[in-house]
Structures are given as structure tokens and as C-alpha cells.
Design a protein around this motif. Structure first.
Motif, PDB file in Angstrom:
ATOM      1  N   LYS A   5       3.104   4.912  -1.620  1.00  0.00           N
ATOM      2  CA  LYS A   5       3.848   4.842  -0.273  1.00  0.00           C
ATOM      3  C   LYS A   5       2.939   4.432   0.885  1.00  0.00           C
ATOM      4  N   ILE A   6       3.089   3.398   1.443  1.00  0.00           N
ATOM      5  CA  ILE A   6       2.487   3.051   2.742  1.00  0.00           C
ATOM      6  C   ILE A   6       3.482   2.741   4.006  1.00  0.00           C
ATOM      7  N   VAL A   7       3.015   3.603   4.916  1.00  0.00           N
ATOM      8  CA  VAL A   7       3.874   3.601   6.081  1.00  0.00           C
ATOM      9  C   VAL A   7       3.015   2.936   7.287  1.00  0.00           C
ATOM     10  N   VAL A   8       3.457   1.735   7.954  1.00  0.00           N
ATOM     11  CA  VAL A   8       2.872   0.865   8.822  1.00  0.00           C
ATOM     12  C   VAL A   8       3.569   1.016   9.927  1.00  0.00           C
ATOM     13  N   LYS A   9       2.969   1.202  11.237  1.00  0.00           N
ATOM     14  CA  LYS A   9       3.499   0.883  12.534  1.00  0.00           C
ATOM     15  C   LYS A   9       3.323  -0.367  12.793  1.00  0.00           C
ATOM     16  N   VAL A  10       4.485  -0.977  13.155  1.00  0.00           N
ATOM     17  CA  VAL A  10       4.673  -2.422  13.605  1.00  0.00           C
ATOM     18  C   VAL A  10       5.328  -2.697  14.855  1.00  0.00           C
ATOM     19  N   ASP A  11       4.702  -3.353  15.990  1.00  0.00           N
ATOM     20  CA  ASP A  11       5.182  -3.494  17.104  1.00  0.00           C
ATOM     21  C   ASP A  11       6.138  -4.841  17.322  1.00  0.00           C
ATOM     22  N   PRO A  51      -2.721  -1.965   0.583  1.00  0.00           N
ATOM     23  CA  PRO A  51      -2.329  -1.756   1.959  1.00  0.00           C
ATOM     24  C   PRO A  51      -3.198  -2.554   2.994  1.00  0.00           C
ATOM     25  N   VAL A  52      -4.145  -2.813   2.562  1.00  0.00           N
ATOM     26  CA  VAL A  52      -4.985  -3.763   3.498  1.00  0.00           C
ATOM     27  C   VAL A  52      -4.218  -5.271   3.578  1.00  0.00           C
ATOM     28  N   LYS A  53      -3.685  -5.791   2.478  1.00  0.00           N
ATOM     29  CA  LYS A  53      -2.813  -7.002   2.570  1.00  0.00           C
ATOM     30  C   LYS A  53      -1.661  -6.771   3.232  1.00  0.00           C
ATOM     31  N   ILE A  69      -0.930   6.565   3.728  1.00  0.00           N
ATOM     32  CA  ILE A  69      -0.727   6.139   2.524  1.00  0.00           C
ATOM     33  C   ILE A  69      -0.992   7.304   1.559  1.00  0.00           C
ATOM     34  N   GLY A  70       0.094   7.387   0.605  1.00  0.00           N
ATOM     35  CA  GLY A  70       0.222   8.421  -0.137  1.00  0.00           C
ATOM     36  C   GLY A  70       0.909   8.263  -1.289  1.00  0.00           C
ATOM     37  N   PRO A  71       1.057   9.077  -2.120  1.00  0.00           N
ATOM     38  CA  PRO A  71       2.101   8.916  -3.622  1.00  0.00           C
ATOM     39  C   PRO A  71       3.387   8.731  -3.169  1.00  0.00           C
TER      40      PRO A  71
END
Length: 126
Positions: A5-11, A51-53, A69-71
């Protein structure tokens, strides 16, 4: 490769930019689930993806950075529940009768039986 699970902050400013950001990330292979919270401006991606992509795709147009980034699933919390001791059926039945008696206080709990020989007004033919 395990799902994560990837959490990304997006403006992003509005729903149109949200849609465009989700379209930009959705073309990447390995995504099983994707959502975006507009109140906190966080995008959640679940899958076998790098996650980098995800961040590279978003940074082409928006300011984005990885939060966590986690399970795939968070560990479930177990609560210690005290179980009531099981009652046998006779105790359970007695409790139900007592509860019904409290619910209906005019319940007839006894019956009077009179034989036909004792009652002079009884029908003899019947």
C-alpha cells in the motif's frame, strides 16, 4: 513481489486534476486498487508496483511526495472479550420463564382441574 500500500501526497486543486492524476497513474502495470482523498489530498495505490514510478508519473505535472509504504492490509487489532459462561438448557429455560413472568404479570401459572363426578352441572352425555 508482494502487494503493498502506497500513500502519496499530491497537490491537486479540483476534481478535474484529480481525474487527470488518477489517469496518469492508472496506466502503470501492477495496480489493483487506487483511490484519492480530496480533503487530505492523498492518493492511495495498492498493488505490486514500484512507488518511485508512481511518484515519477505524478511529478511530471504535480508536486507529489511519498507519505507511507507498507503492507497491503494493516494488522487487525484483537480485543480481549470476556465470554459469558454457558448455561445449561434448564437454567436458560428457567431464566426465560422468569423474564416472561416479569413481562406478563397476569400470566396464569396454575390450573384447576375438576372432574365430572364432582361437578353436578357437568354434561353426562359428553
Amino acid at each position: 513481489m508482494a502487494e503493498k500500500k502506497i500513500v502519496v501526497k499530491v497537490d491537486v486543486a479540483d476534481d478535474d486534476e484529480k481525474r487527470k492524476a488518477m489517469m496518469a497513474v492508472s496506466v502503470l502495470p501492477g495496480i489493483n486498487y487506487m483511490s484519492m482523498d480530496m480533503k487530505e489530498k492523498k492518493m492511495t495505490v495498492i498493488g505490486t508496483i514500484d512507488p518511485v514510478k508512481v511518484v515519477e508519473k505524478l511529478r511530471k505535472r504535480w508536486n507529489a511526495h511519498i507519505i507511507t509504504i507498507g503492507p497491503k492490509e494493516e494488522p487487525k487489532k484483537t480485543e480481549n472479550k470476556k465470554e459469558e459462561p454457558k448455561k445449561d438448557s434448564a437454567e436458560h429455560l428457567a431464566e426465560l420463564v422468569n423474564l416472561y413472568g416479569a413481562y406478563n404479570p397476569h400470566l396464569t401459572t396454575h390450573y384447576t382441574v375438576i372432574s365430572r363426578e364432582e361437578d353436578p352441572n357437568s354434561c353426562v352425555i359428553c
